[in-house]
Design a protein around this motif. Structure first.
Motif, PDB file in Angstrom:
ATOM      1  N   LEU A   1       0.829  -1.212   0.000  1.00  0.00           N
ATOM      2  CA  LEU A   1       0.000   0.000   0.000  1.00  0.00           C
ATOM      3  C   LEU A   1       0.858   1.253   0.000  1.00  0.00           C
ATOM      4  CD1 LEU A   1      -2.809  -1.039   2.513  1.00  0.00           C
ATOM      5  CD2 LEU A   1      -3.101  -0.575   0.066  1.00  0.00           C
ATOM      6  N   ALA A   2       1.958   1.232   0.762  1.00  0.00           N
ATOM      7  CA  ALA A   2       2.848   2.395   0.816  1.00  0.00           C
ATOM      8  C   ALA A   2       3.505   2.639  -0.534  1.00  0.00           C
ATOM      9  CB  ALA A   2       3.909   2.187   1.890  1.00  0.00           C
ATOM     10  N   GLU A   3       3.884   1.571  -1.234  1.00  0.00           N
ATOM     11  CA  GLU A   3       4.495   1.735  -2.557  1.00  0.00           C
ATOM     12  C   GLU A   3       3.490   2.288  -3.562  1.00  0.00           C
ATOM     13  OE1 GLU A   3       7.498   1.594  -3.706  1.00  0.00           O
ATOM     14  OE2 GLU A   3       8.347   1.079  -1.759  1.00  0.00           O
ATOM     15  N   ILE A   4       2.244   1.836  -3.468  1.00  0.00           N
ATOM     16  CA  ILE A   4       1.208   2.348  -4.383  1.00  0.00           C
ATOM     17  C   ILE A   4       1.007   3.843  -4.181  1.00  0.00           C
ATOM     18  CG2 ILE A   4      -1.287   2.277  -4.843  1.00  0.00           C
ATOM     19  CD1 ILE A   4      -1.129  -0.756  -4.457  1.00  0.00           C
ATOM     20  N   GLU A   5       1.105   4.308  -2.942  1.00  0.00           N
ATOM     21  CA  GLU A   5       0.979   5.733  -2.667  1.00  0.00           C
ATOM     22  C   GLU A   5       2.131   6.531  -3.279  1.00  0.00           C
ATOM     23  OE1 GLU A   5      -1.446   7.462  -1.079  1.00  0.00           O
ATOM     24  OE2 GLU A   5      -2.589   5.600  -1.053  1.00  0.00           O
ATOM     25  N   ARG A   6       3.232   5.852  -3.592  1.00  0.00           N
ATOM     26  CA  ARG A   6       4.400   6.528  -4.163  1.00  0.00           C
ATOM     27  C   ARG A   6       4.530   6.318  -5.667  1.00  0.00           C
ATOM     28  NH1 ARG A   6       6.740   4.998   0.971  1.00  0.00           N
ATOM     29  NH2 ARG A   6       7.459   3.010   0.129  1.00  0.00           N
TER      30      ARG A   6
END
Length: 569
Positions: free
Chosen positions: A542-547
């Motif tokens: 999820l954190a990578e998708i936000e980036r």
């Protein structure tokens, strides 16, 4: 001598910049629409230097005001509707010294801009800077305007529509080859490259009658079988360094002392070489066919249609060629780009979502089993099975993936030489805009706008607008039709006459690949030998998708957590 000249030039430039900004602000202020002043136009060149510097300043100093984020290229991904919420308006301007941009998250205005017509009776055109990017190898169906665009569409659209059976069959073939490779080599991690490789095989077969067996990119490059490895490496390097290829001619890039730039220039030249080779190969075949047949085959692919439309084959009966050779290559590039880069990333994004939410895998597999029963999924066909499989969980997963992560974040258009009036959603008054303004239709902001995505009887939080919830698209118990969002609030393929020609192509490809994968397999996160829990991997994902960042398509800026395929239990 040089110092006074430099200072004079700098002062004149600063004076012109201030005067231009003042003039544009005088045009914007009376309209009553919120605006922010931004020091530079966010084009290809500014992505190389000022934008990374602004990102660094935001990170180091913890800047939070919207005006700082609006100087980046990915604020739509990172902030979504925050700016619109902050100014309490679904439209706002950014004013640079050279251009006024209207950012639109109003669906009624988006529909008018994308499907309406200007004062000359033609559709609103794209800004030149984007046409130069997408027209890198020649004018094509995306960059052309007016009557020229209609000719390009007339040539390409029917052929793409006729290839859907081939798309279905080749998609299943590519996935079967991928599964066999993983079984044989006991590979655990998959990546975006794997799905780009599968979708490249599909567009190569359906559009260009080229057969490419699935194998990892590194293996293909090492083998270089019949030039396939060189071709795949060329595409990979070109798409990874596309912005450099747009900014400078390839011959200049190849002279520079930086490896990445030299490779970008070489990849652009190699692509031209391959396309010229494919053109001449197909031209020769057409000339041989012309001696034995009366006309083009009913099974003509995209390349044949393009070459015949150029009139460059001997014996051509065209009185006036519809395409130049550069336009043939330009269209080939666009369809290769859209036919494998965007679709491959959408499929990969959907699979990461299914890894994060395994309960949806179960529902997807149950639906596939209920439709196919005991029959072999590799014996299915587009004509028999697509409709049944495209109106349930597979379609819902695709729609929801594209709502959260569309291929592109923005669609741009510009007003012609006369003022135009545009509608606003709800009870808001229409707005009349002067000439010279660019529209940036913000796809992600539209698909996250709580005014149109909050479910009836539920709060914004209960509607889980920022979360992966494919069931929102499924038919309700009282009817059999998929959910239809407010017109203009969901436009990953754009809309109107200039909407994506390959929309059905992509839908068929997505359906067949998901069918081929999840009929036999399930996907899960790699635990790294037990060192990583499911919750840790999910939060990391999820954190990578936000980036994610916009390159050619919206894609990861770092490493996604590892995922692996396992046989269904």
């Amino acid at each position: 001598m040089l110092t006074p000249l430099f200072l004079t030039t700098a002062l004149l430039f600063m004076g012109y910049t201030c005067y231009s900004l003042h003039t544009l602000l005088c045009k914007v202020r009376p309209l009553g629409i919120p605006y922010f002043v931004v020091p530079f136009y966010p084009g290809p060149l500014t992505r190389i230097f000022p934008i990374p510097f602004v990102n660094l300043l935001i990170k180091v100093f913890g800047l939070t005001h919207p005006r700082f984020f609006l100087m980046t290229s990915d604020w739509q991904v990172r902030r979504r509707c925050e700016v619109y919420r902050f100014i309490r308006s679904d439209i706002f301007f950014t004013v640079t010294p050279w251009k006024v941009i209207l950012h639109v998250a109003d669906p009624d205005m988006a529909v008018e801009v994308l499907a309406g017509k200007g004062g000359n009776g033609e559709l609103y055109t794209r800004p030149d800077v984007y046409n130069s990017m997408l027209g890198l190898f020649g004018e094509n169906v995306i960059t052309a305007e007016g009557a020229v665009w209609r000719d390009h569409r007339k040539i390409t659209a029917p052929v793409i529509g006729k290839s859907l059976s081939v798309v279905w069959e080749e998609s299943l073939t590519q996935i079967q080859q991928m599964i066999r490779y993983y079984d044989k080599h006991e590979a655990i991690n998959t990546s975006y490259r794997d799905f780009r490789r599968a979708t490249l095989g599909v567009i190569a077969h359906a559009g260009f009658s080229k057969v490419m067996e699935w194998c990892p990119l590194t293996t293909a490059i090492a083998n270089e079988k019949d030039g396939e490895g060189s071709y795949q490496k060329c595409l990979h390097v070109l798409f990874e360094n596309f912005m450099w290829a747009v900014i400078a001619p390839s011959w200049i890039l190849e002279m520079l002392p930086f490896k990445a730039l030299r490779e970008a220039g070489g990849a652009a030249n190699n692509f031209r070489f391959f396309m010229n080779e494919w053109f001449e190969e197909r031209k020769t075949k057409i000339e041989l066919d012309n001696k034995t047949t009366l006309g083009p085959s009913s099974k003509a692919d995209l390349m044949e249609s393009l070459v015949r439309s150029s009139g460059l084959d001997k014996g051509s009966t065209l009185e006036t060629p519809l395409l130049s050779k550069s336009e043939v290559i330009g269209n080939a590039f666009i369809f290769i780009l859209a036919g494998h880069e965007t679709t491959g990333h959408t499929i990969a994004n959907a699979i990461y979502f299914l890894a994060m939410y395994p309960e949806y895998q179960v529902r997807l597999q149950e639906e596939i089993d209920s439709i196919l029963g005991d029959s072999d999924h590799n014996q299915t066909s587009y004509e028999t099975h697509f409709d049944a499989l495209s109106s349930g969980w597979i379609a819902a997963i695709m729609f929801e993936t594209l709502r959260l992560i569309p291929g592109a974040t923005t669609i741009s258009r510009q007003i012609g030489p006369t003022p135009r009036t545009f509608p606003r959603a709800g009870s808001q008054r229409p707005v009349t805009l002067p000439p010279g303004i660019e529209f940036w239709i913000q796809i992600i902001c539209l698909s996250h706008n709580p005014k149109y995505w909050s479910q009836p009887g539920k709060t914004e939080a209960e509607s889980a607008i920022t979360e992966f919830r494919p069931e929102r698209w499924l038919p309700k118990s009282e009817d059999n039709t998929m959910f239809k969002p407010y017109n203009g609030s969901y436009i990953p393929f754009s809309i109107g006459a200039r909407g994506c020609i390959g929309k059905k192509f992509a839908h068929v490809e997505f359906t067949a690949i998901i069918l081929g994968l999840f009929r036999e397999m399930s996907v899960e996160f790699d635990s790294c030998g037990g060192r990583k829990t499911f919750d840790e991997a999910r939060l990391e994902c999820l954190a990578e998708i936000e980036r994610f960042e916009p390159k050619i398509t919206l894609q990861p800026s770092g490493e996604m957590p590892g995922i692996k395929w396992v046989r269904r239990r």
